[in-house]
Write an enzyme that holds these catalytic residues in place. Sequence first.
Site, PDB file in Angstrom:
ATOM      1  N   CYS A  39     -10.373  -0.098   3.913  1.00 23.53           N
ATOM      2  CA  CYS A  39      -9.752  -0.649   5.130  1.00 23.53           C
ATOM      3  C   CYS A  39      -9.021   0.465   5.862  1.00 23.53           C
ATOM      4  O   CYS A  39      -8.206   1.170   5.268  1.00 23.53           O
ATOM      5  CB  CYS A  39      -8.770  -1.766   4.762  1.00 23.53           C
ATOM      6  SG  CYS A  39      -9.619  -3.263   4.254  1.00 23.53           S
ATOM      7  N   ARG A  97       0.807  -1.228   0.000  1.00 21.24           N
ATOM      8  CA  ARG A  97       0.000   0.000   0.000  1.00 21.24           C
ATOM      9  C   ARG A  97       0.837   1.274   0.000  1.00 21.24           C
ATOM     10  O   ARG A  97       0.519   2.268   0.645  1.00 21.24           O
ATOM     11  CB  ARG A  97      -0.950   0.022   1.221  1.00 21.24           C
ATOM     12  CG  ARG A  97      -1.910  -1.120   1.270  1.00 21.24           C
ATOM     13  CD  ARG A  97      -2.931  -1.130   0.128  1.00 21.24           C
ATOM     14  NE  ARG A  97      -3.678  -2.353   0.144  1.00 21.24           N
ATOM     15  CZ  ARG A  97      -3.343  -3.427  -0.603  1.00 21.24           C
ATOM     16  NH1 ARG A  97      -2.320  -3.381  -1.450  1.00 21.24           N
ATOM     17  NH2 ARG A  97      -4.045  -4.527  -0.540  1.00 21.24           N
ATOM     18  N   GLU A 126      -3.831   2.593   7.303  1.00 23.13           N
ATOM     19  CA  GLU A 126      -3.679   2.617   5.846  1.00 23.13           C
ATOM     20  C   GLU A 126      -4.210   3.947   5.312  1.00 23.13           C
ATOM     21  O   GLU A 126      -3.656   4.541   4.388  1.00 23.13           O
ATOM     22  CB  GLU A 126      -4.461   1.447   5.226  1.00 23.13           C
ATOM     23  CG  GLU A 126      -4.393   1.419   3.710  1.00 23.13           C
ATOM     24  CD  GLU A 126      -5.137   0.230   3.102  1.00 23.13           C
ATOM     25  OE1 GLU A 126      -5.108  -0.875   3.691  1.00 23.13           O
ATOM     26  OE2 GLU A 126      -5.752   0.419   2.038  1.00 23.13           O
TER      27      GLU A 126
HETATM   28  C1  LIG Z   1     -15.561   1.120  -0.362  1.00 20.33           C
HETATM   29  C2  LIG Z   1     -14.062   1.176  -0.530  1.00 20.33           C
HETATM   30  C3  LIG Z   1     -13.362   0.037  -0.895  1.00 20.33           C
HETATM   31  C4  LIG Z   1     -11.979   0.056  -1.050  1.00 20.33           C
HETATM   32  N1  LIG Z   1     -11.330  -1.096  -1.402  1.00 20.33           N
HETATM   33  C5  LIG Z   1      -9.989  -1.085  -1.549  1.00 20.33           C
HETATM   34  C6  LIG Z   1      -9.289  -2.284  -1.905  1.00 20.33           C
HETATM   35  O1  LIG Z   1      -9.869  -3.340  -2.127  1.00 20.33           O
HETATM   36  N2  LIG Z   1      -7.933  -2.216  -2.010  1.00 20.33           N
HETATM   37  C7  LIG Z   1      -7.243  -1.050  -1.801  1.00 20.33           C
HETATM   38  O2  LIG Z   1      -6.002  -1.059  -1.921  1.00 20.33           O
HETATM   39  N3  LIG Z   1      -7.875   0.089  -1.456  1.00 20.33           N
HETATM   40  C8  LIG Z   1      -9.224   0.111  -1.336  1.00 20.33           C
HETATM   41  N4  LIG Z   1      -9.875   1.266  -0.977  1.00 20.33           N
HETATM   42  C9  LIG Z   1      -9.085   2.488  -0.702  1.00 20.33           C
HETATM   43  C10 LIG Z   1      -8.953   3.437  -1.911  1.00 20.33           C
HETATM   44  O3  LIG Z   1     -10.070   3.310  -2.763  1.00 20.33           O
HETATM   45  C11 LIG Z   1      -7.686   3.163  -2.737  1.00 20.33           C
HETATM   46  O4  LIG Z   1      -6.534   3.327  -1.953  1.00 20.33           O
HETATM   47  C12 LIG Z   1      -7.614   4.120  -3.944  1.00 20.33           C
HETATM   48  O5  LIG Z   1      -6.716   3.606  -4.856  1.00 20.33           O
HETATM   49  C13 LIG Z   1      -7.233   5.560  -3.572  1.00 20.33           C
HETATM   50  O6  LIG Z   1      -7.369   6.368  -4.740  1.00 20.33           O
HETATM   51  P1  LIG Z   1      -7.844   7.888  -4.623  1.00 20.33           P
HETATM   52  O7  LIG Z   1      -7.776   8.502  -5.976  1.00 20.33           O
HETATM   53  O8  LIG Z   1      -9.140   7.992  -3.946  1.00 20.33           O
HETATM   54  O9  LIG Z   1      -6.686   8.481  -3.711  1.00 20.33           O
HETATM   55  P2  LIG Z   1      -6.847   9.582  -2.552  1.00 20.33           P
HETATM   56  O10 LIG Z   1      -7.585   8.982  -1.411  1.00 20.33           O
HETATM   57  O11 LIG Z   1      -7.377  10.847  -3.099  1.00 20.33           O
HETATM   58  O12 LIG Z   1      -5.319   9.814  -2.159  1.00 20.33           O
HETATM   59  C14 LIG Z   1      -4.572   8.812  -1.509  1.00 20.33           C
HETATM   60  C15 LIG Z   1      -3.133   9.332  -1.329  1.00 20.33           C
HETATM   61  O13 LIG Z   1      -2.512   9.472  -2.597  1.00 20.33           O
HETATM   62  C16 LIG Z   1      -2.112  10.828  -2.851  1.00 20.33           C
HETATM   63  N5  LIG Z   1      -2.411  11.100  -4.262  1.00 20.33           N
HETATM   64  C17 LIG Z   1      -3.567  10.842  -4.927  1.00 20.33           C
HETATM   65  N6  LIG Z   1      -3.446  11.137  -6.230  1.00 20.33           N
HETATM   66  C18 LIG Z   1      -2.169  11.615  -6.387  1.00 20.33           C
HETATM   67  C19 LIG Z   1      -1.422  12.094  -7.510  1.00 20.33           C
HETATM   68  N7  LIG Z   1      -1.955  12.140  -8.733  1.00 20.33           N
HETATM   69  N8  LIG Z   1      -0.155  12.495  -7.299  1.00 20.33           N
HETATM   70  C20 LIG Z   1       0.391  12.461  -6.066  1.00 20.33           C
HETATM   71  N9  LIG Z   1      -0.254  12.016  -4.968  1.00 20.33           N
HETATM   72  C21 LIG Z   1      -1.518  11.607  -5.128  1.00 20.33           C
HETATM   73  C22 LIG Z   1      -2.945  11.687  -1.872  1.00 20.33           C
HETATM   74  O14 LIG Z   1      -2.240  12.853  -1.510  1.00 20.33           O
HETATM   75  C23 LIG Z   1      -3.092  10.724  -0.690  1.00 20.33           C
HETATM   76  O15 LIG Z   1      -1.935  10.760   0.128  1.00 20.33           O
HETATM   77  C24 LIG Z   1     -11.254   1.269  -0.829  1.00 20.33           C
HETATM   78  C25 LIG Z   1     -11.970   2.426  -0.469  1.00 20.33           C
HETATM   79  C26 LIG Z   1     -13.344   2.385  -0.316  1.00 20.33           C
HETATM   80  C27 LIG Z   1     -14.077   3.649   0.063  1.00 20.33           C
END
Ligand SMILES: Cc1cc2nc3c(=O)[nH]c(=O)nc-3n(C[C@H](O)[C@H](O)[C@H](O)COP(=O)(O)OP(=O)(O)OC[C@H]3O[C@@H](n4cnc5c(N)ncnc54)[C@H](O)[C@@H]3O)c2cc1C
Length: 312
Positions: free
Chosen positions: A235, A187, A306
């Site tokens: 998570c 992660r 996480e």
């Molecule tokens: C219902 C649900 C189910 C989920 N299931 C999973 C799963 O099965 N497996 C899993 O791994 N995760 C899961 N997640 C967590 C999440 O969806 C993932 O980690 C997802 O990939 C995060 O993407 P995001 O665009 O929302 O990132 P954000 O939450 O917006 O950002 C996460 C981090 O990345 C940084 N960031 C984002 N984009 C950039 C960029 N372009 N450049 C630099 N930094 C950046 C942000 O500053 C932050 O620190 C789940 C979440 C939910 C709500």
Amino acid sequence: MVLNDNIKKMFASFAPERQKAMDRYTSFRVGGPADLLVLPQTVEQVIALVKTAQKTELPVTIIGGGTNVLISDKGIRGLVMVLTRLKQKIEQITPSINTGEESPGRIYLTALAGEPLGHLCRYAADAGLAGLSWAAGIPGTIGGAVMMNAGAFDSDMSQVVEQIEILDLATLATVVLPANRLQFSYRKLALENSILLKVRLGLTKADAGTVRDEFYRNLKIKQSTQPVSQASAGCFFKNTPGVKSAGFLIEQAGMKRARCNGAMVSDLHANFIVNHSNACARDILNLAGQVRKRVYDKFGINLKEEVKTIGD
Ligand SMILES: Cc1cc2nc3c(=O)[nH]c(=O)nc-3n(C[C@H](O)[C@H](O)[C@H](O)COP(=O)(O)OP(=O)(O)OC[C@H]3O[C@@H](n4cnc5c(N)ncnc54)[C@H](O)[C@@H]3O)c2cc1C
């Protein structure tokens, strides 16, 4: 931070959002206001915004889909860029024709950082491209997924990323990094002081029916084992290597359904904290603290978050 008129003028051409509450941009539905909130649509706008922020000495925070973050009730100081509008048509490239690489059956998909991971998964499933079905149902952007090394079903982003393009915030240069220069771990992608702009995934041609079946099978498992319709950030805690999953430990510690005001440990999956009814960030953090303590008291294991906590 109170922004003076001069700073406001310098950002006016980027059309900052009037409504700056961050709860609208996170899947937890919590978070106070950003000082300045912009949703850039092009790479050029991202670079121009960073230059302006550096001139005005404003700190920059990047948010993708906001599905893995907990933003504080006091909000975020400086400039916040939400990248969900940074997208263009997904590009499909056959390596042997366009890049001179001999790699039969290999297909590259290229997308800007704001592309929803879900779009890429469905695109791959419909096009009969294997390698991404494990990500069915993971919300957020492809940029966030790579930064978090999102994963499920024993797979993760590190297995499909071919290269990324970043903006180096120290030099303001855009840099292409091939997979062999990327340090992925559980992660996490080790990438400091950069904004991820573009991602190229390497997938493999396969039978379209098989890929689609796998995609829908994974989606169904996810929907039946996780509270996907409730506000959460997925998570909350990382699994600890060599021991049972964090969800199992939390359940065994008797914390399923535990509450702190509107925050609750999910009944369906104990590693999900859900915003059950108008929780604030403090409620979620308090509940997470109680969960951590109970698991430590019972198993001697210190759960690590996480979810990324951002803001004041
Ligand atoms: C219902 C649900 C189910 C989920 N299931 C999973 C799963 O099965 N497996 C899993 O791994 N995760 C899961 N997640 C967590 C999440 O969806 C993932 O980690 C997802 O990939 C995060 O993407 P995001 O665009 O929302 O990132 P954000 O939450 O917006 O950002 C996460 C981090 O990345 C940084 N960031 C984002 N984009 C950039 C960029 N372009 N450049 C630099 N930094 C950046 C942000 O500053 C932050 O620190 C789940 C979440 C939910 C709500």
